[in-house]
Every structure is written in C-alpha cells, then in structure tokens.
Design a protein around this motif. Structure first.
Motif, PDB file in Angstrom:
ATOM      1  N   TYR A   1      -8.073 -10.191  25.136  1.00 41.29           N
ATOM      2  CA  TYR A   1      -7.611  -8.815  25.255  1.00 41.29           C
ATOM      3  C   TYR A   1      -8.617  -7.826  24.646  1.00 41.29           C
ATOM      4  O   TYR A   1      -8.602  -6.648  24.979  1.00 41.29           O
ATOM      5  CB  TYR A   1      -6.268  -8.628  24.549  1.00 41.29           C
ATOM      6  CG  TYR A   1      -5.090  -9.220  25.276  1.00 41.29           C
ATOM      7  CD1 TYR A   1      -4.265  -8.429  26.072  1.00 41.29           C
ATOM      8  CD2 TYR A   1      -4.787 -10.563  25.160  1.00 41.29           C
ATOM      9  CE1 TYR A   1      -3.178  -8.972  26.734  1.00 41.29           C
ATOM     10  CE2 TYR A   1      -3.705 -11.124  25.821  1.00 41.29           C
ATOM     11  CZ  TYR A   1      -2.902 -10.324  26.603  1.00 41.29           C
ATOM     12  OH  TYR A   1      -1.827 -10.856  27.268  1.00 41.29           O
TER      13      TYR A   1
ATOM     14  N   VAL B   1      -5.977 -11.401  15.340  1.00 39.92           N
ATOM     15  CA  VAL B   1      -6.348 -10.093  15.874  1.00 39.92           C
ATOM     16  C   VAL B   1      -7.291  -9.382  14.911  1.00 39.92           C
ATOM     17  O   VAL B   1      -8.344  -8.857  15.308  1.00 39.92           O
ATOM     18  CB  VAL B   1      -5.095  -9.235  16.122  1.00 39.92           C
ATOM     19  CG1 VAL B   1      -5.481  -7.812  16.520  1.00 39.92           C
ATOM     20  CG2 VAL B   1      -4.225  -9.867  17.195  1.00 39.92           C
TER      21      VAL B   1
ATOM     22  N   ASP C   1      -6.590 -16.649  23.046  1.00 41.04           N
ATOM     23  CA  ASP C   1      -5.543 -15.816  23.646  1.00 41.04           C
ATOM     24  C   ASP C   1      -5.697 -14.364  23.222  1.00 41.04           C
ATOM     25  O   ASP C   1      -5.619 -13.455  24.050  1.00 41.04           O
ATOM     26  CB  ASP C   1      -4.152 -16.322  23.240  1.00 41.04           C
ATOM     27  CG  ASP C   1      -3.823 -17.654  23.883  1.00 41.04           C
ATOM     28  OD1 ASP C   1      -4.463 -18.005  24.884  1.00 41.04           O
ATOM     29  OD2 ASP C   1      -2.919 -18.353  23.372  1.00 41.04           O
ATOM     30  N   ALA C   2      -5.892 -14.125  21.930  1.00 42.21           N
ATOM     31  CA  ALA C   2      -6.001 -12.758  21.436  1.00 42.21           C
ATOM     32  C   ALA C   2      -7.325 -12.121  21.828  1.00 42.21           C
ATOM     33  O   ALA C   2      -7.377 -10.956  22.233  1.00 42.21           O
ATOM     34  CB  ALA C   2      -5.829 -12.732  19.918  1.00 42.21           C
TER      35      ALA C   2
ATOM     36  N   PRO D   1       5.947  -8.624  25.816  1.00 43.16           N
ATOM     37  CA  PRO D   1       5.179  -7.432  25.439  1.00 43.16           C
ATOM     38  C   PRO D   1       6.099  -6.322  24.953  1.00 43.16           C
ATOM     39  O   PRO D   1       7.206  -6.146  25.447  1.00 43.16           O
ATOM     40  CB  PRO D   1       4.494  -7.044  26.754  1.00 43.16           C
ATOM     41  CG  PRO D   1       4.375  -8.317  27.515  1.00 43.16           C
ATOM     42  CD  PRO D   1       5.615  -9.099  27.168  1.00 43.16           C
TER      43      PRO D   1
ATOM     44  N   ILE E   1       2.263 -10.605  18.622  1.00 50.28           N
ATOM     45  CA  ILE E   1       0.840 -10.755  18.272  1.00 50.28           C
ATOM     46  C   ILE E   1       0.647 -11.530  16.975  1.00 50.28           C
ATOM     47  O   ILE E   1      -0.495 -11.713  16.533  1.00 50.28           O
ATOM     48  CB  ILE E   1       0.134  -9.389  18.188  1.00 50.28           C
ATOM     49  CG1 ILE E   1       0.709  -8.522  17.063  1.00 50.28           C
ATOM     50  CG2 ILE E   1       0.223  -8.653  19.515  1.00 50.28           C
ATOM     51  CD1 ILE E   1      -0.066  -7.226  16.843  1.00 50.28           C
TER      52      ILE E   1
ATOM     53  N   TYR F   1       0.657  -7.469  24.914  1.00 49.96           N
ATOM     54  CA  TYR F   1       0.330  -8.873  24.652  1.00 49.96           C
ATOM     55  C   TYR F   1       1.366  -9.803  25.262  1.00 49.96           C
ATOM     56  O   TYR F   1       2.565  -9.673  25.008  1.00 49.96           O
ATOM     57  CB  TYR F   1       0.226  -9.117  23.145  1.00 49.96           C
ATOM     58  CG  TYR F   1      -0.367 -10.451  22.779  1.00 49.96           C
ATOM     59  CD1 TYR F   1      -1.737 -10.647  22.844  1.00 49.96           C
ATOM     60  CD2 TYR F   1       0.430 -11.501  22.365  1.00 49.96           C
ATOM     61  CE1 TYR F   1      -2.306 -11.871  22.505  1.00 49.96           C
ATOM     62  CE2 TYR F   1      -0.116 -12.725  22.024  1.00 49.96           C
ATOM     63  CZ  TYR F   1      -1.488 -12.907  22.099  1.00 49.96           C
ATOM     64  OH  TYR F   1      -2.044 -14.111  21.769  1.00 49.96           O
TER      65      TYR F   1
ATOM     66  N   ASP G   1      -0.950 -11.224  11.984  1.00 47.07           N
ATOM     67  CA  ASP G   1      -1.885 -11.163  13.112  1.00 47.07           C
ATOM     68  C   ASP G   1      -3.323 -11.321  12.638  1.00 47.07           C
ATOM     69  O   ASP G   1      -4.207 -10.570  13.020  1.00 47.07           O
ATOM     70  CB  ASP G   1      -1.704  -9.867  13.901  1.00 47.07           C
ATOM     71  CG  ASP G   1      -1.903  -8.611  13.050  1.00 47.07           C
ATOM     72  OD1 ASP G   1      -1.963  -8.724  11.811  1.00 47.07           O
ATOM     73  OD2 ASP G   1      -1.978  -7.509  13.627  1.00 47.07           O
TER      74      ASP G   1
ATOM     75  N   LEU H   1      -2.065  -3.424  21.330  1.00 45.34           N
ATOM     76  CA  LEU H   1      -1.976  -4.831  21.691  1.00 45.34           C
ATOM     77  C   LEU H   1      -0.525  -5.306  21.697  1.00 45.34           C
ATOM     78  O   LEU H   1      -0.117  -6.084  22.572  1.00 45.34           O
ATOM     79  CB  LEU H   1      -2.813  -5.657  20.715  1.00 45.34           C
ATOM     80  CG  LEU H   1      -3.171  -7.078  21.135  1.00 45.34           C
ATOM     81  CD1 LEU H   1      -3.925  -7.083  22.445  1.00 45.34           C
ATOM     82  CD2 LEU H   1      -4.018  -7.738  20.050  1.00 45.34           C
TER      83      LEU H   1
ATOM     84  N   GLU I   1       0.897 -13.465  25.515  1.00 42.13           N
ATOM     85  CA  GLU I   1       0.483 -14.855  25.316  1.00 42.13           C
ATOM     86  C   GLU I   1       1.278 -15.544  24.210  1.00 42.13           C
ATOM     87  O   GLU I   1       0.873 -16.597  23.719  1.00 42.13           O
ATOM     88  CB  GLU I   1      -1.014 -14.920  24.977  1.00 42.13           C
ATOM     89  CG  GLU I   1      -1.919 -14.171  25.944  1.00 42.13           C
ATOM     90  CD  GLU I   1      -1.838 -14.690  27.364  1.00 42.13           C
ATOM     91  OE1 GLU I   1      -1.648 -15.906  27.548  1.00 42.13           O
ATOM     92  OE2 GLU I   1      -1.945 -13.873  28.294  1.00 42.13           O
TER      93      GLU I   1
END
Length: 488
Positions: free
Chosen positions: A399, A284, A395-396, A382, A388, A361, A281, A357, A363
């Motif tokens: 959030y 993120v 996309d990330a 999710p 993630i 999440y 990730d 997340l 996406e």
C-alpha cells in the motif's frame, strides 16, 4: 501603453519544468550510482565497506537534500504561476485564493505547512443550471444501490470522473444544492456492494474512497464538515486491540477526536518523525521509517495538507497510485492526545498515512497477536484502525510502495540492500531468544537505517527515536530475527 506588473506566467512554468527535470535527473543519477555501487561487490575489505557506508549515510542523503531543495523551489514557482494567472484573470493583485464569504472558497496562502495543496486555485462557482442538474442526477444514480442486476459500480466511477473535472468553487456550488439526506444517501450507496448480480467484486474501498477524496479535498471547510457529518464511513473506527508487543500496550478506545497542532509537513522530514503510538501497527510505522530513511522527500511526495481541514495521502492500489483524503482530526485518548502515531519536528504526516491506510486496508487476516485477556482477533474490513494492526510486511508495504517487494531471510540479501540504501523492514521472533541484545522486542517490526563501520546492521525501533538502535551481526540476524521485506 500601460505598465505591466507581475511575472511572466509562461516563463515561470518553464522555469518550474527545468527545476523538475533537474530533480528527476538527480533521482536517476542516484538510482544508477546505487545500482553500480551495489554491483561492485568484488571490492571487499574495510575500504569497500567504508565506501558503501559513506555512500548510504552521507552522499545519497546529500543528493536527497538537493532534490528536496529543487522540489521546494519547483512547487513555489508553480504556485506563484497559478496565483499570477488567477490574479490576471480576475483583475486582482491578490493571491488567487479568494477570502471566505465571497462564494469562491478560503485562503490558502501564508500557511505554516510546507506541503502544496492539490487545488490551490479555487476557481468560480459558475456551473450552469443544466450542468448542476446533470451532476445531481449522477449523485442520485451512485446513491441508488437497489439495482439488483446492474449494481451501481459504474455509476460510482461515472460520478468520480465528473467530480474530478470540477474546480473547488464549482464543487462547493454543487454541494450547496444537496440536502443532508442526499449526502447521507450517497454515502450509503457508495458503501454498498455495487456491482450487481453478474460481477461479484463489489465496490472496493479504493473506489468509494476516490469519490470521497473529491468531496473532501476540494470542499470549503463548511461543506467538508457537512460531508464528514453525513457520510458515516468518512471517519475510520478508532477502536483497536493496541500494541501486543508493548508490555504497557492495551486496548485502544478513543475518547473523542483531536486536531493535532503544528504543520503536516514541516521544513524537513526524517526517521525522527516515526513514533508509533498506541496502535499495534509496527509494520506500517517501520515501513514509513524505511521509506523516509531512503528518501527524505517521500513524505512531501505522498502527503499534502489541503488547507481546508483535510489531508490527502497517496497510497498504492495494485500498482496504481490513489489519493485517499481524510479529515485532520485523529482518535484521541483520555487526555486529549493523539491515540495513534505522534507528531514530531518533521510534522504530523505519519498520523495521516496511518489514518488513510485504515480507510482502505483490506489485508487483515484474523491472525494478529493480542495481549492476554483481550478478545480474540477477527478480520476487520476497511475503515478500522484495528485492520492495520499486526499482519505481514508485504501486505502493508504494497500500500505504501509500487509493490516491487521481496521477502527473504538471506543475510547476504539484507546486507546488500542495506549497503545500497534500499528500504528494509525486519520482524522479530514471537518470543525473545536467549542472548537477545538490549532493545530487542519480541513480536515486533524494526526498520534498517544502514550498516555501521564494523559491518553490523543498524535497526531502529518504530516506537520512536528515544529507543536506541540495535547493531546486529549476520549471525544474530539469522538466529534471532524473522524474514526481511526489501523494497525495490
């Protein structure tokens, strides 16, 4: 006439408001100055560049540190006002958080953590039998997912609003009347497609998480453990493909759960807290690095230890801020260490942004790279850390921010944003190009920390502060890197 001991609660709250107003004034000043400095592009040459670099590296951080001090004082003042008010109501000189075993909750004072619980005053378990019955009925309605035509989405929202109005002690009183089977049924109902035949959206991850947030954030540690045990999706699935950009990265299969040592929020936060861990990730973690680099208060404003074994994280749902509450345990590797993001001097807060997340999440696009020999990627819903991993910066980041994002490959736009101290993340190509600088990692995301004295962009690897930053020219950026995502 008796002697009065303690503080004037009204005066304390007014003082806290003045600190808040001062903090907000500094924020507006920061934004205005940054916009003016960014607009003054006609001041070219080394002096102008040095001024903009000094502003980003030194003066903005000084303003941020001042906001941190004001915010810390504001929270301490308001906490003292709450404790004084509770002590006055209860005829006690204590902290206002009653000790365990007396039916009102647990002690929150004297924690090493520097965040402020969302519910510091426990209240009293004073719900009437009539009110308890009304709340139980709302729980049963939200748990019933069998109404084909109507669905239970409106029931879920009705329950969330009702729980939001309860004090922690009242919530514990309500949870004490529910059996394990009733909690399990509620979890099943919340996870169902709850909008019925004529509305196909379904109960979203944020909607069901909003109810779980109320149950976890305010419950006593004992009731929190019950909720976690009976609602199966209260924990995300920790199995994941791992970091495809890391030659040593591989599939992540947790061997259990571990509660990290140390505070969630320490005395100060910085980019030194960004240490990616075993999950893939990087987007993120790079996003968090860019945000904490721009505003050292970001973690304090978005992550809080509730003092009962849970942590709340403020994420963004289509432009609306939403609290997502998770338990403090995280997936552990074979050695009993956190499998994902690591803690550092600023606290363990990145672990909980990562975990929260994973809960919401939505996406994941089934196009993420995987290491050779690993199973093909697929779309994960999710509630999965796998969701993630990989994916795209926009996309990330939506959030983690208010969604005011732009994607560009223009070096002029990137350098201008870096000069202004705006959060920026940048991806690399899938394969390392010829002449790539030391520290370049293919298929990876970096975050910008500023522009150096020679005008080069400074990039930090979210794998951790032990990785030397990259200093790249505009030509290197345009030929060796992908699009940048700029916040604000």
């Amino acid at each position: 006439m008796g002697t009065f001991y303690g503080a004037d609660v009204s005066a304390l709250r007014q003082l806290g408001q003045r600190f808040k107003t001062s903090r907000e004034t500094l924020s507006r000043l920061d934004a205005t100055l940054s916009q003016n400095i960014e607009a003054a592009r006609q001041w070219t040459g080394p002096d102008g560049r040095q001024f903009r670099a000094d502003w980003s590296a030194n003066h903005r951080k000084a303003l941020a540190e001042a906001r941190t001090l004001l915010g810390t004082a504001e929270r301490a003042i308001l906490r003292n006002a709450d404790e004084q008010e509770t002590a006055s109501r209860g005829g006690s000189s204590g902290s206002g958080a009653a000790p365990p075993g007396n039916g009102t909750g647990y002690i929150l004072s004297d924690r090493p953590d520097h965040s402020v619980p969302r519910c510091p005053v426990r209240g009293k378990p004073d719900l009437s039998e009539e009110r308890l019955k009304e709340l139980q009925d709302k729980i049963h309605a939200a748990a019933d997912s069998d109404n084909f035509f109507k669905g239970n989405d409106s029931d879920v929202e009705d329950l969330r609003k009702a729980l939001d109005g309860l004090t922690p002690a009242q919530l514990d009183q309500l949870l004490g009347t529910l059996s394990d089977d009733e909690l399990k049924a509620l979890g099943h109902g919340l996870a169902s497609d709850g909008k019925g035949l004529f509305n196909w959206e379904g109960t979203t991850a944020f909607e069901r998480q909003a109810v779980l947030d109320q149950l976890l954030a305010k419950a006593s540690p004992e009731q929190m453990e019950r909720v976690k045990a009976q609602i199966s999706w209260a924990q995300p699935d920790g199995i994941a493909a791992g970091d495809a950009a890391n030659p040593d990265g591989g599939p992540q299969t947790p061997k259990g759960w571990v509660t990290p040592q140390g505070p969630v929020i320490s005395s100060s936060q910085s980019i030194l807290d960004i240490r990616q861990g075993g999950y893939g990730d990087c987007v993120v973690m790079a996003g968090l690095g860019s945000l904490i680099n721009q505003d050292p208060n970001w973690a304090r404003d978005h992550v809080t230890d509730n003092g009962n074994g849970t942590v709340s994280v403020k994420l963004n749902d289509g432009g609306h801020e939403r609290w997502v509450t998770v338990t403090k345990d995280v997936p552990a590797d074979a050695n009993g260490n956190p499998q994902g993001a690591k803690g550092n001097a600023g606290g363990t807060w990145p672990m909980y942004v990562e975990k929260a997340l994973a809960q919401v999440y939505n996406e994941d696009d089934a196009n993420d790279p995987v290491n050779p020999g690993a199973p093909d990627d697929k779309r994960y819903e999710p509630g999965n850390y796998r969701a993630i991993e990989g994916n795209y910066g926009t996309d990330a980041m939506k959030y983690l921010t208010d969604g005011n994002l732009s994607e560009t490959h223009s070096s002029s736009d990137v350098w201008k944003a870096a000069d202004a101290g705006r959060p920026v993340i940048i991806g690399t190509h899938g394969e390392a190009p010829p002449g790539a600088p030391d520290g370049y990692v293919a298929g990876h995301e970096f975050f910008v920390t500023g522009v150096d004295d020679s005008g080069k962009l400074v990039l930090q690897n979210p794998w951790g502060p032990h990785k030397e930053p990259l200093h790249i020219t505009k030509e290197q950026y345009e030929s060796m890197f992908g699009n940048a995502v700029i916040t604000g």
